[in-house]
Design a protein around this motif. Structure first.
Motif, mmCIF file in Angstrom:
data_model
loop_
_atom_site.group_PDB
_atom_site.id
_atom_site.type_symbol
_atom_site.label_atom_id
_atom_site.label_comp_id
_atom_site.label_asym_id
_atom_site.label_seq_id
_atom_site.Cartn_x
_atom_site.Cartn_y
_atom_site.Cartn_z
ATOM 1 N N ALA A 206 -6.428 8.114 -1.752
ATOM 2 C CA ALA A 206 -4.971 8.018 -1.757
ATOM 3 C C ALA A 206 -4.367 9.403 -1.949
ATOM 4 C CB ALA A 206 -4.511 7.066 -2.853
ATOM 5 N N ILE B 182 -1.777 6.069 -5.239
ATOM 6 C CA ILE B 182 -1.424 4.644 -5.388
ATOM 7 C C ILE B 182 -1.353 4.236 -6.859
ATOM 8 C CG2 ILE B 182 -2.229 3.907 -3.123
ATOM 9 C CD1 ILE B 182 -4.735 2.796 -4.569
ATOM 10 N N TYR C 230 -7.490 -2.257 4.012
ATOM 11 C CA TYR C 230 -6.701 -1.392 3.133
ATOM 12 C C TYR C 230 -6.593 -1.888 1.693
ATOM 13 C CZ TYR C 230 -5.672 0.945 7.484
ATOM 14 O OH TYR C 230 -5.790 1.591 8.683
ATOM 15 N N VAL D 200 -7.907 -1.909 -2.176
ATOM 16 C CA VAL D 200 -8.593 -0.960 -3.051
ATOM 17 C C VAL D 200 -9.849 -1.658 -3.548
ATOM 18 C CG1 VAL D 200 -8.439 0.403 -5.165
ATOM 19 C CG2 VAL D 200 -6.404 0.097 -3.734
ATOM 20 N N MET E 141 -7.289 8.873 -6.246
ATOM 21 C CA MET E 141 -6.518 7.643 -6.038
ATOM 22 C C MET E 141 -5.132 7.697 -6.706
ATOM 23 S SD MET E 141 -8.441 5.969 -4.051
ATOM 24 C CE MET E 141 -7.845 4.302 -4.031
ATOM 25 N N ILE F 284 -9.893 3.075 -0.912
ATOM 26 C CA ILE F 284 -9.221 2.122 -0.038
ATOM 27 C C ILE F 284 -10.183 1.887 1.126
ATOM 28 C CG2 ILE F 284 -7.252 1.752 1.491
ATOM 29 C CD1 ILE F 284 -5.781 3.871 -0.362
#
Length: 137
Positions: A98, A53, A72, A74, A50, A87
């Protein structure tokens, strides 16, 4: 909570003592990031899927169970007996990372899937908190 306003710029040559200007804020960090205390829990991120992001290994995740997930968002979920932070693509029924290094994972009828909550915030710790590490084991 006391806040020390420190304006730091690239090429710092010095700044006045942070103790010279304390300002009192009328709210705590809890109040700032937690809207629904009775429906919120804290998790610890693990892995690097991840990072795209801004969620890194060891980050503290603030997860709200009362927030209805949107496409979308998280989320934290129990997917086939494993807690994951991903996500969610609701329309395609997929869990997305991500990072291009991790393929999307489809959620099938035979899978065990339980949404635990929506990640509303992540906190990065620059020094490991020993007490937090003990609690998360």
């Amino acid at each position: 909570m006391k806040v020390i306003p420190v304006k730091a710029q690239a090429g710092i040559t010095g700044f006045e003592s942070p103790a010279s200007e304390y300002k009192e804020l009328g709210l705590s960090l809890d109040q700032l990031i937690i809207s629904h205390p009775n429906a919120t829990f804290i998790g610890l991120a693990a892995g690097d899927s991840m990072q795209g992001i801004g969620i890194f290994d060891g980050d503290v995740l603030i997860v709200d169970r009362s927030v209805e997930p949107k496409n979308y968002d998280v989320i934290v979920a129990n997917y086939n007996s494993e807690f994951v932070c991903k996500i969610i693509d609701i329309q395609s029924k997929q869990l997305l990372s991500a990072s291009h290094l991790f393929a999307p994972v489809s959620i099938h009828e035979a899978d065990t899937f339980q949404l635990e909550g929506v990640v509303i915030s992540a906190v990065r710790l620059f020094k490991k908190n020993i007490e937090l590490s003990k609690c998360m084991r």
